[in-house]
Design a protein around this motif. Structure first.
Motif, PDB file in Angstrom:
ATOM      1  N   ASN A  28      -9.796  20.366  14.005  1.00 23.80           N
ATOM      2  CA  ASN A  28      -9.346  20.321  12.529  1.00 23.80           C
ATOM      3  C   ASN A  28      -9.130  19.644  11.961  1.00 23.80           C
ATOM      4  OD1 ASN A  28      -7.702  22.877  13.182  1.00 23.80           O
ATOM      5  ND2 ASN A  28      -6.959  20.631  14.786  1.00 23.80           N
ATOM      6  N   MET A  29      -9.802  19.478  10.720  1.00 23.17           N
ATOM      7  CA  MET A  29     -10.044  18.376   9.234  1.00 23.17           C
ATOM      8  C   MET A  29      -8.931  18.366   8.907  1.00 23.17           C
ATOM      9  SD  MET A  29     -14.022  18.923   8.967  1.00 23.17           S
ATOM     10  CE  MET A  29     -14.351  20.958   9.838  1.00 23.17           C
ATOM     11  N   GLY A  30      -8.426  16.920   8.628  1.00 26.60           N
ATOM     12  CA  GLY A  30      -7.289  17.269   7.297  1.00 26.60           C
ATOM     13  C   GLY A  30      -7.668  16.218   5.920  1.00 26.60           C
ATOM     14  N   LEU A  31      -6.546  15.817   5.159  1.00 23.57           N
ATOM     15  CA  LEU A  31      -6.870  15.425   3.777  1.00 23.57           C
ATOM     16  C   LEU A  31      -5.389  14.857   3.680  1.00 23.57           C
ATOM     17  CD1 LEU A  31      -8.292  13.751   1.535  1.00 23.57           C
ATOM     18  CD2 LEU A  31      -7.839  15.775   0.818  1.00 23.57           C
ATOM     19  N   ARG A  32      -5.064  13.111   3.831  1.00 29.44           N
ATOM     20  CA  ARG A  32      -3.600  12.602   3.178  1.00 29.44           C
ATOM     21  C   ARG A  32      -2.965  12.455   2.240  1.00 29.44           C
ATOM     22  NH1 ARG A  32      -1.867   9.426   9.385  1.00 29.44           N
ATOM     23  NH2 ARG A  32      -2.405  11.577  10.345  1.00 29.44           N
ATOM     24  N   PHE A  33      -1.840  13.057   1.621  1.00 26.10           N
ATOM     25  CA  PHE A  33      -2.545  12.218   0.524  1.00 26.10           C
ATOM     26  C   PHE A  33      -0.650  12.334   0.266  1.00 26.10           C
ATOM     27  CE2 PHE A  33      -1.418  16.573   0.409  1.00 26.10           C
ATOM     28  CZ  PHE A  33      -0.421  16.859   0.618  1.00 26.10           C
ATOM     29  N   LEU A  84       2.280   9.505  20.454  1.00 27.66           N
ATOM     30  CA  LEU A  84       2.387   8.611  21.886  1.00 27.66           C
ATOM     31  C   LEU A  84       1.916   7.446  21.057  1.00 27.66           C
ATOM     32  CD1 LEU A  84       1.922  11.381  24.676  1.00 27.66           C
ATOM     33  CD2 LEU A  84       4.192  10.589  23.732  1.00 27.66           C
ATOM     34  N   SER A  85       0.922   6.476  20.162  1.00 31.69           N
ATOM     35  CA  SER A  85       0.428   6.084  19.911  1.00 31.69           C
ATOM     36  C   SER A  85       1.332   4.800  19.159  1.00 31.69           C
ATOM     37  CB  SER A  85      -0.869   6.039  19.095  1.00 31.69           C
ATOM     38  OG  SER A  85      -1.269   4.897  18.861  1.00 31.69           O
ATOM     39  N   GLU A  86       1.909   3.963  20.104  1.00 25.27           N
ATOM     40  CA  GLU A  86       2.558   2.496  19.289  1.00 25.27           C
ATOM     41  C   GLU A  86       1.895   2.250  17.993  1.00 25.27           C
ATOM     42  OE1 GLU A  86       4.172   0.341  22.183  1.00 25.27           O
ATOM     43  OE2 GLU A  86       5.283   2.294  23.542  1.00 25.27           O
ATOM     44  N   LYS A  87       0.882   1.867  18.249  1.00 19.73           N
ATOM     45  CA  LYS A  87      -0.037   1.218  17.253  1.00 19.73           C
ATOM     46  C   LYS A  87      -0.446   1.707  16.118  1.00 19.73           C
ATOM     47  CE  LYS A  87      -2.219  -2.047  21.097  1.00 19.73           C
ATOM     48  NZ  LYS A  87      -3.650  -2.693  22.096  1.00 19.73           N
ATOM     49  N   LYS A  88      -0.831   3.156  16.677  1.00 23.65           N
ATOM     50  CA  LYS A  88      -1.417   3.985  15.169  1.00 23.65           C
ATOM     51  C   LYS A  88      -0.105   4.873  14.772  1.00 23.65           C
ATOM     52  CE  LYS A  88      -5.789   4.445  17.638  1.00 23.65           C
ATOM     53  NZ  LYS A  88      -6.565   5.642  18.418  1.00 23.65           N
ATOM     54  N   LYS A  89      -0.089   5.000  13.398  1.00 20.54           N
ATOM     55  CA  LYS A  89       0.406   5.612  12.076  1.00 20.54           C
ATOM     56  C   LYS A  89       0.766   6.830  13.113  1.00 20.54           C
ATOM     57  CE  LYS A  89       2.875   1.382  10.164  1.00 20.54           C
ATOM     58  NZ  LYS A  89       2.898   0.929   9.159  1.00 20.54           N
ATOM     59  N   GLU A 124       1.226  19.131   7.570  1.00 20.74           N
ATOM     60  CA  GLU A 124       2.278  18.042   7.938  1.00 20.74           C
ATOM     61  C   GLU A 124       2.214  17.244   7.314  1.00 20.74           C
ATOM     62  OE1 GLU A 124       1.640  15.590  12.070  1.00 20.74           O
ATOM     63  OE2 GLU A 124       0.015  16.259  10.730  1.00 20.74           O
ATOM     64  N   ARG A 125       4.271  16.911   7.549  1.00 17.78           N
ATOM     65  CA  ARG A 125       5.275  16.408   6.060  1.00 17.78           C
ATOM     66  C   ARG A 125       5.276  15.152   7.973  1.00 17.78           C
ATOM     67  NH1 ARG A 125       6.496  14.152   1.791  1.00 17.78           N
ATOM     68  NH2 ARG A 125       8.493  12.753   2.618  1.00 17.78           N
ATOM     69  N   PHE A 126       5.056  13.749   7.379  1.00 23.03           N
ATOM     70  CA  PHE A 126       5.281  12.931   8.310  1.00 23.03           C
ATOM     71  C   PHE A 126       6.559  12.059   8.619  1.00 23.03           C
ATOM     72  CE2 PHE A 126       0.902  12.560   7.404  1.00 23.03           C
ATOM     73  CZ  PHE A 126       0.459  12.948   9.103  1.00 23.03           C
ATOM     74  N   ILE A 127       7.317  12.220   9.176  1.00 19.66           N
ATOM     75  CA  ILE A 127       9.145  11.403   9.612  1.00 19.66           C
ATOM     76  C   ILE A 127       8.830  10.119   9.230  1.00 19.66           C
ATOM     77  CG2 ILE A 127      11.004  12.000  10.102  1.00 19.66           C
ATOM     78  CD1 ILE A 127       9.962  14.940  11.361  1.00 19.66           C
ATOM     79  N   ASP A 128       8.284   9.701  10.167  1.00 15.47           N
ATOM     80  CA  ASP A 128       7.968   8.310  10.357  1.00 15.47           C
ATOM     81  C   ASP A 128       6.808   7.982  11.311  1.00 15.47           C
ATOM     82  OD1 ASP A 128       8.743   8.835  13.584  1.00 15.47           O
ATOM     83  OD2 ASP A 128      10.312   8.667  13.470  1.00 15.47           O
ATOM     84  N   PRO A 168       0.720  -0.734  -0.070  1.00 16.90           N
ATOM     85  CA  PRO A 168       0.003  -0.179  -0.278  1.00 16.90           C
ATOM     86  C   PRO A 168       0.886   1.252   0.117  1.00 16.90           C
ATOM     87  CG  PRO A 168      -0.168  -1.733   2.385  1.00 16.90           C
ATOM     88  CD  PRO A 168       0.650  -1.763   1.216  1.00 16.90           C
ATOM     89  N   LYS A 169       0.364   2.364  -0.779  1.00 22.82           N
ATOM     90  CA  LYS A 169       0.755   3.157  -0.797  1.00 22.82           C
ATOM     91  C   LYS A 169       0.912   4.275   0.829  1.00 22.82           C
ATOM     92  CE  LYS A 169       1.131   8.188  -3.503  1.00 22.82           C
ATOM     93  NZ  LYS A 169       0.923   8.582  -4.140  1.00 22.82           N
ATOM     94  N   VAL A 170       2.618   4.737   1.246  1.00 22.71           N
ATOM     95  CA  VAL A 170       2.578   5.209   2.111  1.00 22.71           C
ATOM     96  C   VAL A 170       2.229   6.963   1.994  1.00 22.71           C
ATOM     97  CG1 VAL A 170       3.706   5.828   4.507  1.00 22.71           C
ATOM     98  CG2 VAL A 170       3.892   3.863   3.648  1.00 22.71           C
ATOM     99  N   LYS A 171       1.375   7.488   3.547  1.00 22.32           N
ATOM    100  CA  LYS A 171       1.304   8.564   3.126  1.00 22.32           C
ATOM    101  C   LYS A 171       1.395   9.485   4.012  1.00 22.32           C
ATOM    102  CE  LYS A 171      -3.429   7.438   0.759  1.00 22.32           C
ATOM    103  NZ  LYS A 171      -4.813   7.383   0.599  1.00 22.32           N
ATOM    104  N   LYS A 172       2.458  10.518   3.441  1.00 21.03           N
ATOM    105  CA  LYS A 172       3.307  11.099   3.873  1.00 21.03           C
ATOM    106  C   LYS A 172       2.766  12.387   4.321  1.00 21.03           C
ATOM    107  CE  LYS A 172       7.035   8.142   3.732  1.00 21.03           C
ATOM    108  NZ  LYS A 172       8.650   8.472   4.303  1.00 21.03           N
ATOM    109  N   ASN A 173       1.994  13.260   3.977  1.00 22.39           N
ATOM    110  CA  ASN A 173       2.008  14.760   3.788  1.00 22.39           C
ATOM    111  C   ASN A 173       0.096  14.572   3.853  1.00 22.39           C
ATOM    112  OD1 ASN A 173       4.343  15.603   2.386  1.00 22.39           O
ATOM    113  ND2 ASN A 173       3.093  13.819   0.758  1.00 22.39           N
TER     114      ASN A 173
END
Length: 180
Positions: free
Chosen positions: A175-180, A90-95, A49-53, A24-29
């Motif tokens: 807030n409402m957001g859209l990941r891509f 802080l969540s270990e299960k959710k990315k 927002e840009r996800f580092i990890d 699956p394509k990882v969404k980082k933005n």
């Protein structure tokens, strides 16, 4: 013989291509709009927002027609704010979802007209603040996000336009957001 060598070279390459296409394509933005500030204060807050990890991100927030919460109805102006923020989930299960802590630096500039007591006064504003925040982000189908946040910053400038009461800059957000 040539056909066998050709197949031995091409077959492993096609297997790797199939593996990549199945992941699956990882969404980082993520693009985020703060509906609370937009409706309550007339501020137009848009964030990227840009996800580092899986547990960290860097966020850039812009605030058009920015105001401080203590004087939402006490004036008007053309203020622009830019905020750089670091989020730690802080969540270990959710990315990149769940409870998070944040630290930020914010710069505000523009003109502001204060109406009230003291009498109407026009300010040229150049303010910097730093602070921290907390929040919780819900993720729906790995595409849509909904978060509740609160930030509090200390105004670092000595003569800021909103230091009549306290030199703090509180913020709240739905807030409402859209990941891509």
């Amino acid at each position: 013989m040539r056909k066998i060598l050709f197949l031995m070279m091409v077959l492993p390459l096609s297997l790797f291509a199939q593996e990549d296409s199945l992941k699956p394509k990882v969404k980082k933005n993520e693009i985020i709009v703060n509906a609370f500030e937009l409706i309550v204060g007339g501020v137009v807050p848009i964030s990227y927002e840009r996800f580092i990890d899986n547990s960290q991100s860097i966020m850039i927030k812009t605030f058009f027609f920015d105001k401080n919460y203590s004087n939402f109805n006490s004036g008007y102006g053309n203020l622009f704010s830019l905020q750089a923020q670091y989020n730690y989930y802080l969540s270990e299960k959710k990315k990149n979802a769940g409870f998070f802590l944040a630290s930020f630096v914010k710069f505000t500039a523009g003109k502001y007209i204060f109406v009230g007591f003291p009498p109407t006064k026009k300010y040229g504003v150049k303010v910097s603040s730093a602070g921290f925040g907390v929040g919780y982000k819900f993720l729906l189908k790995n595409k849509l996000s909904f978060s509740i946040t609160t930030d509090i910053g200390r105004v670092l400038s000595k003569y800021a336009y909103y230091t009549y009461e306290l030199p703090i800059d509180p913020r709240a957000g739905i807030n409402m957001g859209l990941r891509f």
